[in-house]
Write an enzyme that holds these catalytic residues in place. Structure first.
Site, PDB file in Angstrom:
ATOM      1  N   GLY A 146     -14.038  -4.413   0.400  1.00 36.89           N
ATOM      2  CA  GLY A 146     -13.944  -5.621   0.829  1.00 36.89           C
ATOM      3  C   GLY A 146     -14.113  -5.502   2.450  1.00 36.89           C
ATOM      4  N   HIS A 168     -11.394   4.998  -2.451  1.00 35.31           N
ATOM      5  CA  HIS A 168     -12.015   4.469  -1.181  1.00 35.31           C
ATOM      6  C   HIS A 168     -13.376   5.278  -1.052  1.00 35.31           C
ATOM      7  CE1 HIS A 168      -8.565   2.056  -1.326  1.00 35.31           C
ATOM      8  NE2 HIS A 168      -7.768   2.686  -0.443  1.00 35.31           N
TER       9      HIS A 168
HETATM   10  N1  LIG Z   1       0.454   0.230   1.656  1.00 41.28           N
HETATM   11  C1  LIG Z   1      -0.942   0.221   1.749  1.00 41.28           C
HETATM   12  O1  LIG Z   1      -1.614  -0.233   2.873  1.00 41.28           O
HETATM   13  C2  LIG Z   1      -1.779   0.177   0.653  1.00 41.28           C
HETATM   14  C3  LIG Z   1      -1.637   0.259  -0.723  1.00 41.28           C
HETATM   15  N2  LIG Z   1      -2.236   0.217  -1.719  1.00 41.28           N
HETATM   16  C4  LIG Z   1      -1.723   0.431  -3.074  1.00 41.28           C
HETATM   17  O2  LIG Z   1      -0.682  -0.530  -3.421  1.00 41.28           O
HETATM   18  C5  LIG Z   1       0.382   0.253  -4.243  1.00 41.28           C
HETATM   19  C6  LIG Z   1       1.683   0.086  -3.864  1.00 41.28           C
HETATM   20  O3  LIG Z   1       1.736   0.828  -2.428  1.00 41.28           O
HETATM   21  P1  LIG Z   1       2.826   0.198  -1.296  1.00 41.28           P
HETATM   22  O4  LIG Z   1       3.138  -1.081  -1.373  1.00 41.28           O
HETATM   23  O5  LIG Z   1       2.426   0.925  -0.146  1.00 41.28           O
HETATM   24  O6  LIG Z   1       4.312   1.004  -1.923  1.00 41.28           O
HETATM   25  P2  LIG Z   1       5.642   0.835  -1.531  1.00 41.28           P
HETATM   26  O7  LIG Z   1       6.461   1.798  -2.108  1.00 41.28           O
HETATM   27  O8  LIG Z   1       5.667   0.211  -0.338  1.00 41.28           O
HETATM   28  O9  LIG Z   1       5.725  -0.306  -2.528  1.00 41.28           O
HETATM   29  C7  LIG Z   1       5.876  -0.435  -3.827  1.00 41.28           C
HETATM   30  C8  LIG Z   1       6.800  -1.361  -4.216  1.00 41.28           C
HETATM   31  O10 LIG Z   1       6.640  -1.458  -5.903  1.00 41.28           O
HETATM   32  C9  LIG Z   1       8.115  -1.420  -6.393  1.00 41.28           C
HETATM   33  N3  LIG Z   1       7.921  -0.134  -7.275  1.00 41.28           N
HETATM   34  C10 LIG Z   1       7.564  -0.332  -8.760  1.00 41.28           C
HETATM   35  N4  LIG Z   1       7.588   0.928  -9.435  1.00 41.28           N
HETATM   36  C11 LIG Z   1       8.222   1.728  -8.591  1.00 41.28           C
HETATM   37  C12 LIG Z   1       8.581   3.166  -8.630  1.00 41.28           C
HETATM   38  N5  LIG Z   1       8.415   3.817  -9.755  1.00 41.28           N
HETATM   39  N6  LIG Z   1       9.334   3.290  -7.572  1.00 41.28           N
HETATM   40  C13 LIG Z   1       9.340   2.986  -6.431  1.00 41.28           C
HETATM   41  N7  LIG Z   1       9.189   1.482  -6.405  1.00 41.28           N
HETATM   42  C14 LIG Z   1       8.611   1.143  -7.340  1.00 41.28           C
HETATM   43  C15 LIG Z   1       8.990  -1.291  -5.253  1.00 41.28           C
HETATM   44  O11 LIG Z   1       9.617  -2.523  -5.374  1.00 41.28           O
HETATM   45  P3  LIG Z   1      11.341  -2.549  -6.078  1.00 41.28           P
HETATM   46  O12 LIG Z   1      12.062  -1.243  -5.886  1.00 41.28           O
HETATM   47  O13 LIG Z   1      11.855  -3.765  -5.263  1.00 41.28           O
HETATM   48  O14 LIG Z   1      10.812  -2.933  -7.583  1.00 41.28           O
HETATM   49  C16 LIG Z   1       8.414  -1.095  -4.008  1.00 41.28           C
HETATM   50  O15 LIG Z   1       8.769  -1.848  -3.067  1.00 41.28           O
HETATM   51  C17 LIG Z   1      -0.150   1.546  -4.513  1.00 41.28           C
HETATM   52  O16 LIG Z   1      -0.889   1.676  -5.671  1.00 41.28           O
HETATM   53  C18 LIG Z   1      -1.077   1.911  -3.460  1.00 41.28           C
HETATM   54  O17 LIG Z   1      -2.153   2.720  -3.724  1.00 41.28           O
HETATM   55  C19 LIG Z   1      -3.548  -0.292  -1.888  1.00 41.28           C
HETATM   56  C20 LIG Z   1      -4.098  -0.360  -0.541  1.00 41.28           C
HETATM   57  C21 LIG Z   1      -3.258  -0.194   0.731  1.00 41.28           C
HETATM   58  O1  LIG Z   2      -5.148   2.407  -0.278  1.00 33.39           O
HETATM   59  C1  LIG Z   2      -4.576   2.701   0.602  1.00 33.39           C
HETATM   60  O2  LIG Z   2      -5.032   2.584   1.762  1.00 33.39           O
HETATM   61  C2  LIG Z   2      -3.863   2.691   3.262  1.00 33.39           C
HETATM   62  C3  LIG Z   2      -5.133   2.321   4.434  1.00 33.39           C
HETATM   63  O3  LIG Z   2      -5.887   1.149   4.196  1.00 33.39           O
HETATM   64  P1  LIG Z   2      -6.507   0.554   5.634  1.00 33.39           P
HETATM   65  O4  LIG Z   2      -7.045  -0.691   5.162  1.00 33.39           O
HETATM   66  O5  LIG Z   2      -4.973   0.310   6.592  1.00 33.39           O
HETATM   67  O6  LIG Z   2      -7.241   1.579   6.191  1.00 33.39           O
HETATM   68  C4  LIG Z   2      -3.587   3.779   3.133  1.00 33.39           C
HETATM   69  O7  LIG Z   2      -2.489   3.709   4.262  1.00 33.39           O
HETATM   70  C5  LIG Z   2      -2.537   3.879   1.762  1.00 33.39           C
HETATM   71  O8  LIG Z   2      -1.886   5.288   1.857  1.00 33.39           O
HETATM   72  C6  LIG Z   2      -3.366   3.818   0.531  1.00 33.39           C
HETATM   73  O9  LIG Z   2      -2.663   3.754  -0.497  1.00 33.39           O
END
Ligand SMILES: NC(=O)C1=CN([C@@H]2O[C@H](COP(=O)(O)OP(=O)(O)OC[C@H]3O[C@@H](n4cnc5c(N)ncnc54)[C@H](OP(=O)(O)O)[C@@H]3O)[C@@H](O)[C@H]2O)C=CC1
Ligand SMILES: O=C1O[C@H](COP(=O)(O)O)[C@@H](O)[C@H](O)[C@H]1O
Length: 568
Positions: A258, A317
Site C-alpha cells: 500500500g 515486504h
Molecule cells: N508495529 C508495526 O509497525 C507493524 C506491525 N505489523 C504486524 O502487526 C502484528 C502486531 O505487531 P505489533 O503491534 O508491533 O506488536 P506488539 O507487541 O506491540 O502488540 C501486539 C499486541 O497483541 C497482543 N498479543 C496477542 N498475542 C500476544 C502474545 N502471544 N504475546 C504478547 N502480546 C500478544 C498484545 O496485547 P494484549 O497483551 O493486551 O492482548 C499486544 O499489545 C505483528 O504480526 C506484526 O508483524 C505489521 C506492520 C507494521
Molecule cells: O511489518 C513491519 O513493518 C514495520 C516497518 O513498517 P514501516 O511502514 O514503518 O516501514 C517494522 O517496524 C515491523 O518490525 C514490522 O513488523
C-alpha cells in the site's frame, strides 16, 4: 480501470458510490468481487496479534467468525464454505434487486484485535482517523479495540488520541473531527481464545449497529503478517481460516503493497515506454531491495524474537516488492490477473541457499555520550537469542527474463538510517566511447534507477553527464523526481489505502494463498537450516551500516550495495 487513477475519496469512495446509486457503484468496480457499497451492514476484523499462531487459534475456535456469520446469515447451516458462498450470493441478490444504498442505513463495524499494541497505535487507528477525516468511512461506523490488557473506553481514547494527526493540508476542524472520531472508538478486553469474550463483544457491536436496518452484510477478516513461521504453520493457519471463511473474505495484509511508490512500480514500468524494454537480464545487472530502521526492537522483542528479520520483513515486504518488480505484464489490472503474474515469479525462484544468506544481530554501542542497547538487552528477548535483526540474501529468478540476475535483499533494525528503496543497476555501456573518462571504476559510471519508497519519496535515475565547461569531464548526476517538490498533496499512509480497499472489497493489494505458499517455499528450508545449525549471527554495532558479511555476499555476485555509496 480508470477508477484506479482517480482520487479514492471522495470521487472513488464508499460514500460517493453509495450516494451515487447502484450504477455508479459498479462503474467503479475493477473486479468481479462485490463492493462494500452493496450491503447495508458489515463487519471488518483487523487481526494483529503478536503471534500469528494466535490468529490460527482464534480462527480455529471459530469465535469471531462463526459468531458473526451465524448472526448475519438468516438461515445458517453448518460453518462450512458453502454457507459462506450462499451468503455471498445473498448479497449479490440484494444488489441485483436494487438495494438503494441509502447512506443512513449503512454501517461498518471494525474490530481491531491486538489493539493495545504498537501497530494499532502507530498505524491502524491513525489510518482509520484519516479515512474518517476524508469522508471515506460510512456515516455509521464503530471501532472496537480488542486485546487482553485491561482498559476502559476512555483509556483507549486517550491512548489513540496521542497518535492522531491531521495532514498538514487538512487542519480545518481538526480537533473537532478527532473528538467525533474518538467518540466512535470503544474497547473490549478479552482473551483471544474465549468464545464468551467475543460474544460479549458481539453484543456490544450489535447495540452500536441498531440504526442499520438490513439483516445482512459481509464479514471480512484482515490478517496481519507474518502468516505463520514456515510453510507448515502457514498451511495450518490457511486451513483454519478457510474453515470459516471463503478466500474472498480473507485479506492478508502486507502494508508495503500500500506504499505509494510500491503501487507506482507498475505505473512506472507499464505506462512508460522507456522502462519496459530495459526490464530484463539484457540490460539489468542486479536489483537491490533494501530496508533499514534506525531503531531496535525497543520492548517489542516479545513478538520479534519468535520471528526474526527474515520473517518480519524479507519473506513478505521485500519479496512482494520483488514479485511486483519482476512480474510479466498482467492481462489487466484486475486483482486476479496481477496476483497470477506475481505467483509465477515466486514459483520461478531458485530455492534460497544458506551460503547466499548473511545474518546479523545488533550489539550495544556508545556514541555522543549515549549508550544504545544490544538486541538481547531488550527485556522481552532471551539473553542467548540467536534471532537475526539483520539479514542479507541473494535470490535468483530462473526464468527467461531474469536468468542470472542477482536480486539482493538487505533488511535490518538498529542501523544508521531509516529507509526503504529499490535500486536497479544497469549493465556497463558496451564499447563506451567515454570509458577513459571514468578511470578504472566502471561501476561508478553505470546507470542506476532508484525508487525511494521512504522516507522522502523519490524516483531518480543516475546518468552520466558532461560537467559544463571547456574540458570533457563526466559525472554521474540524478534525473530526479522528488515527490515533495513535485506534488503538494501529502502521501496517505499505506494502511489508509489498504483498509479502504478492504472495506471496498478491492483485493489487488492483498496476498492470495498461493502467493503465500510460494513465498514460504522459498524461505522455509533456509530458515530451518539457520535454526537447526544454530547459526550465530554476525554482530554489528547499533547505528552502524550492518555486518561486513553483507558486502562479501554482494561482492560474490559482483555487486556493490548502492545505498552505501557516498553519493546515493
Ligand atoms: N508495529 C508495526 O509497525 C507493524 C506491525 N505489523 C504486524 O502487526 C502484528 C502486531 O505487531 P505489533 O503491534 O508491533 O506488536 P506488539 O507487541 O506491540 O502488540 C501486539 C499486541 O497483541 C497482543 N498479543 C496477542 N498475542 C500476544 C502474545 N502471544 N504475546 C504478547 N502480546 C500478544 C498484545 O496485547 P494484549 O497483551 O493486551 O492482548 C499486544 O499489545 C505483528 O504480526 C506484526 O508483524 C505489521 C506492520 C507494521
Ligand atoms: O511489518 C513491519 O513493518 C514495520 C516497518 O513498517 P514501516 O511502514 O514503518 O516501514 C517494522 O517496524 C515491523 O518490525 C514490522 O513488523
Amino acid at each position: 480501470m480508470a477508477a484506479f487513477s482517480a482520487t479514492k475519496c471522495p470521487s472513488y469512495s464508499y460514500s460517493s458510490s453509495i450516494n451515487g446509486g447502484q450504477k455508479q457503484r459498479f462503474a467503479f468496480s475493477s473486479s468481479s468481487s462485490l463492493r462494500f457499497s452493496a450491503p447495508a451492514k458489515a463487519k471488518v476484523f483487523l487481526q494483529s496479534p503478536r503471534d500469528s499462531h494466535q490468529a490460527a487459534v482464534l480462527m480455529q475456535d471459530g469465535v469471531v467468525v462463526s459468531e458473526v456469520i451465524h448472526k448475519e446469515i438468516e438461515t445458517p447451516k453448518e460453518n462450512s464454505k458453502d454457507d459462506l458462498l450462499s451468503f455471498t450470493s445473498t448479497k449479490e441478490l440484494d444488489v441485483k434487486a436494487g438495494f438503494d444504498g441509502n447512506e443512513n442505513e449503512s454501517t461498518v463495524s471494525i474490530t481491531v484485535v491486538g489493539a493495545s499494541g504498537d501497530l494499532a497505535k502507530k498505524k491502524i487507528f491513525p489510518a482509520l482517523f484519516a479515512l474518517y477525516y476524508e469522508d471515506c468511512l460510512p456515516k455509521h461506523f464503530t471501532i472496537y479495540g480488542y486485546a487482553r490488557s485491561k482498559m476502559t473506553d476512555a483509556e483507549l481514547r486517550n491512548m489513540v488520541s496521542k497518535t492522531l494527526t491531521c495532514r498538514i493540508d487538512k487542519r480545518e476542524n481538526c480537533s473537532e473531527k478527532m473528538d467525533q472520531f474518538l467518540k466512535r472508538c470503544f474497547y473490549h478486553s478479552g482473551q483471544y481464545d474465549s468464545e464468551e469474550n467475543f460474544s460479549q463483544l458481539d453484543k456490544k457491536l450489535k447495540k452500536q449497529e441498531l440504526s442499520a436496518s438490513s439483516g445482512n452484510g459481509w464479514t471480512r477478516v484482515i490478517v496481519e503478517k507474518p502468516f505463520g513461521r514456515d510453510s507448515e504453520s502457514s498451511a495450518v493457519l490457511t486451513k483454519a481460516l478457510k474453515q470459516y471463511l471463503a478466500e474472498d473474505q480473507i485479506f492478508r495484509i502486507d502494508h508495503y503493497l500500500g506504499k505509494e511508490l510500491v503501487e507506482n512500480l507498475s505505473v512506472l514500468r507499464f505506462a512508460n515506454l522507456i522502462f519496459e524494454p530495459l526490464w530484463s537480464r539484457r540490460y539489468i545487472r542486479n536489483v537491490q531491495l533494501i530496508f533499514s530502521e534506525d531503531f531496535g526492537t525497543e520492548g517489542r522483542g516479545g513478538y520479534f524474537d519468535n520471528y526474526g528479520i527474515i520473517r518480519d520483513i524479507m519473506q513478505n515486504h521485500l519479496l512482494q516488492i520483488l514479485a511486483l518488480f519482476a512480474m510479466e505484464t498482467p492481462v489487466s489490472l484486475d486483482a486476479e490477473d496481477i496476483r497470477n503474474e506475481k505467483v509465477k515469479v515466486l514459483r520461478s525462484m531458485r530455492p534460497l541457499r544458506l551460503e547466499d544468506v548473511v545474518v546479523g544481530q545488533y550489539k550495544s554501542h556508545s556514541r555522543g555520550g549515549v549508550t544504545y542497547p544490544s538486541y538481547t538487552d531488550d527485556k522481552t528477548v532471551p539473553k542467548d537469542s540467536l534471532t537475526p535483526t539483520f539479514a542479507a540474501a541473494a535470490l535468483f529468478i530462473d526464468n527467461a527474463r531474469w536468468d542470472g540476475v542477482p536480486f539482493l535483499m538487505k533488511a535490518g533494525k538498529a542501523l544508521h538510517n531509516r529507509g526503504a528503496e529499490i535500486r536497479v543497476q544497469f549493465r556497463h555501456v558496451p564499447g563506451n566511447l567515454y570509458n577513459r573518462n571514468f578511470g578504472t571504476d566502471l561501476d561508478r559510471a553505470t546507470n542506476e534507477l532508484v525508487i525511494r519508497v521512504q522516507p522522502d519519496e523519490a524516483i531518480f535515475l543516475k546518468i552520466n553527464n558532461k560537467v559544463p565547461g571547456l574540458g570533457m569531464r563526466l559525472d554521474l548526476s540524478n534525473l530526479n523526481l522528488h515527490y515533495a517538490a513535485r506534488y503538494s498533496k501529502e502521501i496517505p499512509d499505506a494502511y489508509e489505502r489498504l483498509l479502504l480497499d478492504a472495506i471496498e472489497g478491492e483485493r489487488r493489494l492483498f496476498i492470495r494463498s498461493d502467493e503465500l505458499d510460494a513465498a514460504w517455499a522459498l524461505f522455509t528450508p533456509v530458515l530451518a537450516e539457520l535454526e537447526e545449525k544454530k547459526i550465530i549471527p554476525e554482530s554489528y554495532p547499533y547505528g552502524s551500516r550492518g555486518p561486513v558479511g553483507a558486502h562479501y555476499l554482494a561482492a560474490r555476485y559482483n555487486v556493490r550495495w548502492g545505498d552505501l555509496d557516498i553519493e546515493q
